[in-house]
Design an enzyme around this catalytic site. Structure first.
Site, mmCIF file in Angstrom:
data_model
loop_
_atom_site.group_PDB
_atom_site.id
_atom_site.type_symbol
_atom_site.label_atom_id
_atom_site.label_comp_id
_atom_site.label_asym_id
_atom_site.label_seq_id
_atom_site.Cartn_x
_atom_site.Cartn_y
_atom_site.Cartn_z
ATOM 1 N N HIS A 1 2.227 1.177 -53.453
ATOM 2 C CA HIS A 1 3.079 0.420 -52.531
ATOM 3 C C HIS A 1 3.312 -0.982 -53.085
ATOM 4 O O HIS A 1 2.434 -1.574 -53.723
ATOM 5 C CB HIS A 1 2.440 0.341 -51.142
ATOM 6 N N ASN B 298 4.152 3.924 -42.373
ATOM 7 C CA ASN B 298 3.158 3.116 -43.084
ATOM 8 C C ASN B 298 2.767 1.969 -42.145
ATOM 9 O O ASN B 298 3.504 0.994 -42.018
ATOM 10 C CB ASN B 298 3.773 2.588 -44.389
ATOM 11 N N GLU C 82 3.175 -3.790 -51.822
ATOM 12 C CA GLU C 82 2.165 -4.817 -51.490
ATOM 13 C C GLU C 82 0.914 -4.655 -52.347
ATOM 14 O O GLU C 82 0.241 -5.635 -52.671
ATOM 15 C CB GLU C 82 1.856 -4.758 -49.987
#
Ligand code: PGA
Length: 256
Positions: free
Chosen positions: A96, A10, A98
């Protein structure tokens, strides 16, 4: 059904298209000797086309770090499943930490994104994980159950064949703090048993669950040895092609 361990990169908001292409060129050479593992790369959306030029036709998969659930339209700053697949993507990360905590992604949107991605042939890497406060409050199991229940609410059991869950404790992401093996084993066991509760008849033993959070070559062997770990989602350590491939080699050696 592919059951190989997954080693996923990622890249977050790192690497220009040119840098991504250079990485892809190198990994094609290096991955020849690292058999039995599935590499996946998630560049920034601007880098997808360039890496597709290198990786198409190879066994190395790639895709988006996020996508919108709509087919197209007035959604400034977003990308759709067909834009991802037009670049040859086979996978997409959804949920995710974030996206959840920095950008305030909503559970309802995640459920739509996951259903849309699967319907359109994309493998979903579905990220879940508790914050430090939630862990301290003994809420890890409850949080994982809530995230899985909400995000997968649009799916039937058979849809899960194309889902990979990534357990990423928020407190371990980008911090250098790695979950203890006992915590990893426990959390991965929780994920499997929650999914078995939610989808009776689902063979959860075949489901791949990745660990993510400060994975690097120095801790990969210990983490991969944890029961229930089927690979890694790697941020910082995935930016360097040698380090990333080293993690792949460690898993390759562990599986013999
Ligand atoms: P990290 O990131 O490896 O840098 O902790 C993992 C992730 O965010 O997926």
């Amino acid at each position: 059904m592919d059951t190989r361990p997954i080693i996923a990169a990622n890249w977050k908001m790192n690497k220009t298209p040119q840098e991504g292409q250079e990485f892809a060129t190198k990994i094609i050479e290096k991955a020849v000797d690292i058999t039995g593992v599935k590499f996946l790369i998630f560049p920034a959306a601007t880098g997808l086309f360039n890496i597709s030029e290198v990786l198409k036709g190879s066994d190395i998969g790639y895709g988006g770090q996020n996508m919108h659930q709509a087919e197209g339209g007035a959604f400034t700053g977003e990308i759709s499943h067909s834009m991802l697949t037009a670049c040859g993507s086979d996978s997409v990360i959804i949920g995710h930490s974030e996206r959840r905590h920095v950008f305030g992604e909503k559970a309802g949107d995640r459920a739509e994104k996951i259903a849309t991605a699967l319907t359109n042939g994309l493998q979903v890497v579905h990220c879940i994980g508790e914050t430090l406060d939630e862990r301290k409050a003994n809420r890890t199991e409850a949080v994982l159950r809530e995230q899985l229940t909400q995000d997968l609410c649009k799916l039937e059991g058979y849809d899960l064949a194309n889902i990979v869950v990534a357990y990423e404790p928020v407190w371990a992401i980008g911090t250098g703090v790695v979950a203890e093996p006992s915590q990893v084993v426990e959390a991965h066991g929780m994920v499997r048993s929650i999914l078995a509760d939610l989808y009776s008849g689902l063979d959860v033993s075949k489901l791949r669950i990745l660990y993510g959070g400060s994975v690097k070559s120095a801790n990969a062997a210990e983490l991969y040895a944890c029961e229930g770990v089927n690979g890694f989602l790697i941020g910082g350590a995935s930016l360097d092609v040698d380090e990333f491939c080293k993690i792949g080699s460690i898993v390759h050696n562990e599986i013999g």
